[in-house]
Design an enzyme around this catalytic site. Structure first.
Site, PDB file in Angstrom:
ATOM      1  NE  ARG A  56      -2.935   0.447   3.369  1.00  0.00           N
ATOM      2  CZ  ARG A  56      -2.250   1.047   4.468  1.00  0.00           C
ATOM      3  NH1 ARG A  56      -1.875   2.037   4.645  1.00  0.00           N
ATOM      4  NH2 ARG A  56      -2.360   0.391   5.653  1.00  0.00           N
ATOM      5  CE1 TYR A 109     -16.446   8.636 -16.678  1.00  0.00           C
ATOM      6  CE2 TYR A 109     -16.222   9.213 -14.383  1.00  0.00           C
ATOM      7  CZ  TYR A 109     -16.409   8.489 -16.416  1.00  0.00           C
ATOM      8  OH  TYR A 109     -16.742   7.111 -15.592  1.00  0.00           O
ATOM      9  CG  ASP A 181      -9.628  13.768 -16.193  1.00  0.00           C
ATOM     10  OD1 ASP A 181      -8.499  13.301 -17.093  1.00  0.00           O
ATOM     11  OD2 ASP A 181     -10.473  13.568 -15.525  1.00  0.00           O
ATOM     12  CE  LYS A 206     -11.989   5.433 -18.630  1.00  0.00           C
ATOM     13  NZ  LYS A 206     -12.812   6.780 -18.429  1.00  0.00           N
TER      14      LYS A 206
END
Ligand SMILES: *Cc1c(COP(=O)(O)O)cnc(C)c1O
Length: 399
Positions: A56, A109, A181, A206
């Site tokens: 992590r 988005y 973004d 994407k």
């Protein structure tokens, strides 16, 4: 040898020296790492020595992919996240506190809007969603507490292009952070940090991964302090990417420059075809002169990308007809993979909103979004042509 060329960076970046000399980073599929002694463990925790403790916190496979994306964006370091939304959440959580104000692109988005409206609003963080292609709109909404200007460019689904350099001048004046973004263009076609942007993020689901088989996100920052602050937040909130997905994304990145070139080449041809079609009211594509921010796009983009939005003259019904009659295009949400996808928000993703709410959100009834793949564009045109022919339209509209 380090290259300044993007296609070389795609292939070489993030590759380190590993045991046995593999040419790609091994998948360190482990949750934890052994210490040699208590002293060793203590020094790793204090950050006195380089090394890994727990996945992590960090992992060599993840780090390799992070270094690759940081190099592609021209940034300092990157933070791999479990999804694009995890990246967006981490950025807002790191930069904002109660009482702060955010200016966000209106075309953005959907879940980003929902996150700010329903989650961050609970912590007294207020957001104005505005047209960020209009600098005077930004100026009008600045307050004493504006800490973040959040831009998606080109935006989802309208492909609005905001002027990053000009907005960067504004954010410097008011001491806010500019976050972009960059999912639609990928670093192969747009490097926002070059225009004064502070933080870049991606849904790597994407174009960066490019093969529609991973959900992942990333944040790229310019300096060590921001990196350390965000790493702490990501470590506490836990939305990290895992080693196997990092490996897949890193593998996808090797062909990023090549893919983006083909996506752009195909999309330009398809956009021009659509613009000339009598069934189509308008087309939005950064490579068409008819795009309202064509000049800004030319300044910011190395090529025009693989995303097209267009409006059918026949509205909702025509949209439905096209969706149900395409065979080469696949009817699916998401974007940026090698395969061409098509979607009609009004009858699919945004159907439940109802026509009025859709109108308010700027989602017109005949709006179609296409993610242009790397197949042969003639197959795409042939498929669209036969699906358009099934639309029932009054003769006078066609004329
Ligand atoms: C898909 C997408 C996101 C969200 O990413 P996930 O990986 O699905 O969480 C954010 N921004 C844009 C522009 C996207 O297309």
């Amino acid at each position: 040898m380090k290259s300044k060329h993007l296609d070389s960076i795609c292939v070489h970046s993030g590759i380190d020296n590993y045991e046995f000399g593999p040419v790609v980073p091994p998948i360190y599929q482990t949750s934890t790492f052994k210490f040699e002694s208590t002293e060793h463990g203590a020094s790793l925790f204090k950050g006195e020595q380089k090394g890994h403790i727990y996945t992590r916190m960090s992992n060599p496979t993840i780090e390799a992919m992070e270094n690759a994306v940081a190099a592609l964006e021209g940034g300092h370091k990157a933070l791999g996240c479990a999804s694009g939304m995890a990246a967006i959440h981490t950025v807002f959580t790191s930069l904002l506190k109660a009482g702060d104000h955010v200016i966000c692109s209106k075309a953005v988005y959907g879940p980003t809007v929902t996150l700010l409206r329903t989650v961050f609003s609970k912590f007294d963080i207020r957001t104005d969603f505005i047209d960020t292609t209009d600098l005077s709109e930004i100026e009008k909404h600045i307050t004493d507490t504006t800490r973040v200007i959040y831009i998606e460019s080109p935006a989802n689904p309208t492909l609005d292009i905001s002027d990053l350099e000009a907005i960067s001048v504004i954010k410097d004046r008011i001491g806010a952070k500019l976050v972009v973004d960059n999912t639609f263009m990928s670093p192969a076609l747009q490097q926002p940090l070059n225009f004064g942007v502070d933080i870049v993020l991606h849904s790597m689901t994407k174009f960066l991964n490019g093969h529609a088989d991973v959900v992942a996100g990333i944040i790229v920052v310019k300096d060590e302090k921001t990196y350390q602050d965000m790493r702490k937040v990501l470590n506490q909130t836990g939305g990290v990417i895992d080693p196997f997905n990092s490996f897949l994304v890193h593998r996808g990145i090797k062909t990023l420059a090549l893919r983006m070139e083909k996506h752009s080449q195909n999309a330009k041809i398809l956009a021009e075809y659509l613009e000339s079609s009598p069934y189509v009211k308008w087309v939005r594509y950064p490579g068409l002169k008819s795009h309202p921010q064509y000049e800004t796009g030319k300044k910011q983009h190395r090529n025009d990308g693989g995303m097209i939005a267009f409006e059918l003259r026949g509205g909702f019904k025509a949209g439905e007809t096209v969706m149900n009659n395409v065979h080469f295009f696949q009817l699916a949400v998401s974007l940026g993979g090698v395969e061409s996808l098509i979607q009609h928000p009004a009858s699919m993703t945004h159907f439940s909103m109802g026509p009025e709410a859709r109108m308010e959100a700027g989602i017109s009834e005949g709006l179609v979004r296409v993610s242009v793949g790397i197949e042969n564009v003639e197959d795409m045109i042939e498929d669209i042509e036969q699906a358009f022919a099934k639309i029932e339209m009054p003769q006078k509209i066609i004329a």
